[in-house]
Design a protein around this motif. Structure first.
Motif, PDB file in Angstrom:
ATOM      1  N   ALA A 151      41.151  24.063  49.184  1.00 27.79           N
ATOM      2  CA  ALA A 151      40.699  25.035  48.216  1.00 27.79           C
ATOM      3  C   ALA A 151      40.809  26.360  49.038  1.00 27.79           C
ATOM      4  O   ALA A 151      41.368  27.481  48.622  1.00 27.79           O
ATOM      5  N   SER A 152      39.992  26.668  49.985  1.00 26.64           N
ATOM      6  CA  SER A 152      39.900  27.735  50.760  1.00 26.64           C
ATOM      7  C   SER A 152      41.220  28.317  51.336  1.00 26.64           C
ATOM      8  O   SER A 152      41.346  29.394  51.255  1.00 26.64           O
ATOM      9  N   GLY A 153      41.896  27.286  52.081  1.00 23.47           N
ATOM     10  CA  GLY A 153      43.248  27.691  52.450  1.00 23.47           C
ATOM     11  C   GLY A 153      44.346  28.146  51.357  1.00 23.47           C
ATOM     12  O   GLY A 153      44.902  29.144  51.628  1.00 23.47           O
ATOM     13  N   SER A 154      44.040  27.600  50.283  1.00 21.07           N
ATOM     14  CA  SER A 154      45.143  28.194  49.370  1.00 21.07           C
ATOM     15  C   SER A 154      44.684  29.271  48.698  1.00 21.07           C
ATOM     16  O   SER A 154      45.444  30.398  48.633  1.00 21.07           O
ATOM     17  N   TYR A 155      43.415  29.672  48.567  1.00 22.25           N
ATOM     18  CA  TYR A 155      42.955  31.088  48.064  1.00 22.25           C
ATOM     19  C   TYR A 155      43.334  32.089  49.159  1.00 22.25           C
ATOM     20  O   TYR A 155      43.787  33.068  48.877  1.00 22.25           O
ATOM     21  N   VAL A 156      42.835  31.648  50.408  1.00 19.55           N
ATOM     22  CA  VAL A 156      43.289  32.818  51.543  1.00 19.55           C
ATOM     23  C   VAL A 156      44.819  32.959  51.603  1.00 19.55           C
ATOM     24  O   VAL A 156      45.284  34.094  51.867  1.00 19.55           O
ATOM     25  N   LEU A 157      45.699  32.164  51.607  1.00 20.90           N
ATOM     26  CA  LEU A 157      47.041  32.288  51.722  1.00 20.90           C
ATOM     27  C   LEU A 157      47.314  33.136  50.441  1.00 20.90           C
ATOM     28  O   LEU A 157      48.303  34.097  50.390  1.00 20.90           O
ATOM     29  N   GLY A 158      46.869  32.680  49.222  1.00 15.87           N
ATOM     30  CA  GLY A 158      47.281  33.593  48.022  1.00 15.87           C
ATOM     31  C   GLY A 158      46.933  34.954  48.075  1.00 15.87           C
ATOM     32  O   GLY A 158      47.579  35.872  47.723  1.00 15.87           O
ATOM     33  N   TRP A 159      45.394  35.279  48.767  1.00 19.03           N
ATOM     34  CA  TRP A 159      45.234  36.949  48.908  1.00 19.03           C
ATOM     35  C   TRP A 159      46.110  37.357  49.896  1.00 19.03           C
ATOM     36  O   TRP A 159      46.311  38.675  49.681  1.00 19.03           O
ATOM     37  N   PHE A 160      46.342  36.675  51.060  1.00 14.54           N
ATOM     38  CA  PHE A 160      47.248  37.318  52.067  1.00 14.54           C
ATOM     39  C   PHE A 160      48.560  37.939  51.596  1.00 14.54           C
ATOM     40  O   PHE A 160      49.136  38.937  51.626  1.00 14.54           O
ATOM     41  N   LEU A 161      49.331  37.049  50.529  1.00 13.52           N
ATOM     42  CA  LEU A 161      50.433  37.137  49.916  1.00 13.52           C
ATOM     43  C   LEU A 161      50.340  38.552  49.042  1.00 13.52           C
ATOM     44  O   LEU A 161      51.101  39.179  48.849  1.00 13.52           O
ATOM     45  N   VAL A 162      49.162  38.458  48.238  1.00 16.09           N
ATOM     46  CA  VAL A 162      49.054  39.552  47.349  1.00 16.09           C
ATOM     47  C   VAL A 162      48.964  40.841  48.232  1.00 16.09           C
ATOM     48  O   VAL A 162      49.268  41.874  48.096  1.00 16.09           O
ATOM     49  N   VAL A 163      48.106  40.898  49.537  1.00 15.94           N
ATOM     50  CA  VAL A 163      47.932  42.014  50.314  1.00 15.94           C
ATOM     51  C   VAL A 163      49.506  42.460  50.905  1.00 15.94           C
ATOM     52  O   VAL A 163      49.967  43.491  50.907  1.00 15.94           O
ATOM     53  N   ILE A 164      50.423  41.365  51.359  1.00 15.76           N
ATOM     54  CA  ILE A 164      51.613  41.762  51.672  1.00 15.76           C
ATOM     55  C   ILE A 164      52.403  42.462  50.570  1.00 15.76           C
ATOM     56  O   ILE A 164      53.035  43.539  50.813  1.00 15.76           O
ATOM     57  N   LEU A 273      48.516  29.563  43.303  1.00 11.86           N
ATOM     58  CA  LEU A 273      47.969  29.123  44.604  1.00 11.86           C
ATOM     59  C   LEU A 273      46.411  29.472  44.153  1.00 11.86           C
ATOM     60  O   LEU A 273      45.483  28.586  44.591  1.00 11.86           O
ATOM     61  N   VAL A 274      46.098  30.866  43.854  1.00 13.78           N
ATOM     62  CA  VAL A 274      44.625  31.176  43.639  1.00 13.78           C
ATOM     63  C   VAL A 274      44.118  30.251  42.477  1.00 13.78           C
ATOM     64  O   VAL A 274      42.749  30.053  42.406  1.00 13.78           O
ATOM     65  N   ALA A 275      44.912  30.133  41.229  1.00  9.43           N
ATOM     66  CA  ALA A 275      44.202  29.024  40.097  1.00  9.43           C
ATOM     67  C   ALA A 275      43.930  27.867  40.716  1.00  9.43           C
ATOM     68  O   ALA A 275      42.976  27.115  40.468  1.00  9.43           O
ATOM     69  N   PHE A 276      44.892  27.255  41.535  1.00  5.12           N
ATOM     70  CA  PHE A 276      44.494  26.245  42.089  1.00  5.12           C
ATOM     71  C   PHE A 276      43.630  25.926  42.856  1.00  5.12           C
ATOM     72  O   PHE A 276      42.476  24.659  42.988  1.00  5.12           O
ATOM     73  N   ALA A 277      43.326  26.910  43.551  1.00  2.32           N
ATOM     74  CA  ALA A 277      42.172  26.905  44.494  1.00  2.32           C
ATOM     75  C   ALA A 277      40.846  26.905  43.717  1.00  2.32           C
ATOM     76  O   ALA A 277      39.902  26.293  43.973  1.00  2.32           O
ATOM     77  N   VAL A 278      40.948  27.900  42.760  1.00  4.80           N
ATOM     78  CA  VAL A 278      39.616  27.993  41.796  1.00  4.80           C
ATOM     79  C   VAL A 278      39.485  26.398  41.154  1.00  4.80           C
ATOM     80  O   VAL A 278      38.233  26.069  41.090  1.00  4.80           O
ATOM     81  N   PHE A 279      40.487  25.837  40.793  1.00  7.49           N
ATOM     82  CA  PHE A 279      40.322  24.394  39.937  1.00  7.49           C
ATOM     83  C   PHE A 279      39.416  23.238  40.987  1.00  7.49           C
ATOM     84  O   PHE A 279      38.726  22.788  40.657  1.00  7.49           O
ATOM     85  N   LEU A 280      39.920  23.584  42.189  1.00  7.91           N
ATOM     86  CA  LEU A 280      39.553  22.540  43.269  1.00  7.91           C
ATOM     87  C   LEU A 280      38.031  22.985  43.665  1.00  7.91           C
ATOM     88  O   LEU A 280      37.054  22.208  43.916  1.00  7.91           O
ATOM     89  N   LYS A 281      37.726  24.296  43.383  1.00  4.74           N
ATOM     90  CA  LYS A 281      36.067  24.772  44.044  1.00  4.74           C
ATOM     91  C   LYS A 281      35.139  24.513  43.014  1.00  4.74           C
ATOM     92  O   LYS A 281      34.210  24.629  43.288  1.00  4.74           O
TER      93      LYS A 281
END
Length: 468
Positions: A151-164, A273-281
Motif C-alpha cells: 500500500a505504501s509503495g503504491s502510494y509513494v509511486l503514485g505521488w512521485f509520478l504526480v510530482v514528475i 495506484l493511489v486508489a489501490f493504496a487507499v483501499f489496502l490501507k
C-alpha cells in the motif's frame, strides 16, 4: 526484537508521511500564496521536529528510570496515569476514525473521476460497503505487514509520478500562478496548517517503536531531524509544482491529471495506484482502531488481542509473525493475528496491552470468525455501525474538510501536546534537564498550537461556502 538500520528507518519515516493529505497541499497553496504556503509549512514542520525530539528525550528519561515507553499510549500514562492513557487513546481513536472517512471519500471520488459515466459516489459507496464490512468483521488478519508495504509503495509511486508530471507541465507552460497573492476572505492558512499536521501523524504514533527498533538507539535524534527535514522539502516541492502546473489545482491533485490530459494510461494509472493504496490501507487503520475501542468496552477480539509491537516491519533471521507491524497514517502499531497466549517468556512479560483492559489469553485457533464468547453478534453490529457512520460522513463532507477536522481536533494532541507537556513535566520534576530556551520553545508550541486548534475549529464554520 529484530533491529533495523538507520537507512531503513529513514525510508520508513518518509513512507509514513506521504499520504492523502499531501495531494491537497496545492489547493491550499493556490488560495494563500507562496509566502504563506512556505511559511506555514516550515513553521508546522519545525514545530513537529522540535516536538518529536522532545518525545525522544522523554522516552529516554522514562526508559532510564524503569518506566518503559513501548507505545504512544504509555506516554499518556506518564502524563496522567490511567486517565492520561485513556485521553491519548480517545485522541488516537478519533483521528483514526476520521482517517477512515478520508479514505472512503478519496476512494469513491477517485472512482467517479476515473469512470464518470458508471456510478455516482453514493452508488460506488454501496458497491464497496459489503466487501468493507466483510473484511472489517473478521476476527483478525495475518501478515498485514506485506499489505502495508504494498500500500505504501503504491502510494509513494503514485505521488512521485504526480510530482514528475506537474514538474514537466510547469516547465512547459512557464508556470501558472507565479504572482499568486493570498485571498483575504478565507481561512485557508489554517487549513494548510491542519493538512500538513494531518500528513505527519504517522510519525508520533510510531516513534517509540521506531526508536526501539533502531540498531543504534543513540541515532534517534539524528533520525528524527534528518527524516523530518527531508519530508519538509518533499512537502514544499509538492506544493510548488502543484501550484505552478495548474491554474486551479483539483482536490486532490491527482484529479488534475485527468482534467488536463484526459483519461489516458498515465492519468488513469496514477489515480489507480493511489486508489489501490487507499483501499489496502483501510483495514490497516480499521483493525487498530476497533481493537482500541473493543478493549475500552471489554468485548470483542480487541479485548484480548495480542500485544503492541515494538518496531516497523523488519527482515532477518528470527523474525516471526509477531514482528510484523501494521503502520500507516495515524496508526499505532499492532500485532494482527497473534493471540496473547502465543507470546512466550520474557517477551510476554514485557508486552504492553493495547489498553487498560484485562489482557486475557485467547485461543490459538486459526478461525477468522468472532467467537460468541467475545461478543459475537453484538461486536458485528458495533463494527457495522462504525462503518455506516464513517460512510455517511465521507459522503457528506469534502476531502479537504475531513482533513481539516482531523488536523484541528486530534492531530495537535498527538503531535504537540503530549510530547511537549511531558517534556515540561519531567523538566519541572527534575527528571531531566532543559534550558530556559528549551522550556520557552515548548511552552510556545503548546500555546500556539492550542490557539491554532481553536481557530481551526472556528474556521470550519466560517470557511464553508466561500469562493475559491
Amino acid at each position: 526484537t529484530p533491529k533495523a538500520s538507520f537507512a531503513k528507518m529513514f525510508a520508513f519515516s518518509l513512507m509514513l508521511s506521504i499520504g492523502v493529505s499531501v495531494l491537497t497541499f496545492p489547493i491550499f497553496g493556490r488560495r494563500v500564496g507562496f509566502l504563506w504556503t512556505y511559511g506555514t509549512t516550515i513553521f508546522t514542520c519545525g514545530a513537529m521536529i522540535w516536538s518529536m525530539l522532545a518525545l525522544v528525550k522523554v522516552k529516554k528519561t522514562c526508559d532510564d528510570r524503569g518506566d518503559k515507553i513501548k507505545t504512544f499510549q504509555d506516554l499518556g500514562f506518564q502524563m496522567g496515569g490511567p486517565i492520561g492513557r485513556r485521553y491519548v487513546e480517545l485522541a488516537i481513536i478519533g483521528f483514526q476514525f476520521l482517517v477512515l472517512c478520508v479514505y472512503l471519500n478519496f476512494l469513491t471520488d477517485t472512482l467517479v473521476k476515473m469512470f464518470p459515466s458508471a456510478l455516482t459516489s453514493s452508488e460506488w459507496m454501496a458497491v464497496l460497503f459489503l466487501p468493507i464490512c466483510l473484511v472489517s468483521n473478521i476476527r483478525y488478519l495475518r501478515d498485514l505487514g506485506t499489505v502495508a508495504t504494498v500500500a505504501s509503495g503504491s502510494y509513494v509511486l503514485g505521488w512521485f509520478l504526480v510530482v514528475i508530471y506537474c514538474s514537466v507541465r510547469a516547465a512547459n507552460s512557464g508556470g501558472h500562478n507565479k504572482k499568486l497573492e493570498p485571498r483575504r476572505y478565507n481561512w485557508s492558512i489554517l487549513g494548510l496548517y491542519e493538512a500538513v499536521l494531518y500528513a505527519f501523524e504517522g510519525i508520533p504514533a510510531a516513534l517509540p517503536q521506531m526508536i526501539d527498533a533502531l540498531v543504534d538507539r543513540d541515532s534517534a535524534h539524528f533520525l528524527v531531524s534528518s527524516s523530518l527535514i527531508a519530508i519538509t522539502f518533499l512537502y514544499i516541492i509538492t506544493e510548488t509544482v502543484g501550484v505552478l502546473a495548474f491554474h486551479r489545482p483539483d482536490d486532490p491533485l491527482t484529479f488534475s491529471l485527468i482534467d488536463t490530459s484526459g483519461r489516458n494510461i498515465i492519468s488513469l494509472g496514477v489515480n489507480f495506484l493511489v486508489a489501490f493504496a487507499v483501499f489496502l490501507k483501510y483495514p490497516l487503520i480499521f483493525f487498530p482502531m476497533i481493537s482500541l475501542i473493543e478493549r475500552n468496552i471489554g468485548i470483542g477480539p480487541g479485548a484480548s488481542l495480542g500485544i503492541v509491537c515494538c518496531g516497523p516491519p523488519t527482515t532477518g533471521e528470527g523474525q516471526s509473525t509477531q514482528d510484523h507491524l501494521i503502520q500507516t497514517e495515524g496508526v499505532t502499531p499492532l500485532v494482527i493475528g497473534v493471540p496473547a497466549s502465543s507470546i512466550k517468556g520474557k517477551e510476554a512479560n514485557e508486552a504492553q496491552p493495547l489498553l487498560s483492559a484485562d489482557d486475557s489469553a485467547t485461543t490459538d485457533s486459526d478461525t477468522l470468525f468472532i467467537y460468541p464468547s467475545e461478543g459475537g453478534g453484538l461486536v458485528l453490529i458495533l463494527r457495522v455501525i462504525l462503518i455506516v457512520i464513517s460512510t455517511i460522513i465521507a459522503l457528506t463532507l469534502s476531502l479537504t474538510l475531513l482533513i481539516e477536522i482531523a488536523g484541528a481536533l486530534f492531530a495537535p494532541i498527538l503531535a504537540f501536546f503530549v510530547p511537549n507537556y511531558l517534556d515540561l513535566k519531567l523538566a519541572y520534576s527534575g527528571s531531566h534537564t532543559s534550558s530556559k530556551f528549551d522550556v520557552a520553545i515548548s511552552i510556545s508550541i503548546l500555546v500556539i498550537s492550542f490557539s491554532l486548534s481553536i481557530s481551526g475549529i472556528i474556521s470550519l464554520f466560517f470557511a464553508q461556502g466561500q469562493p475559491d
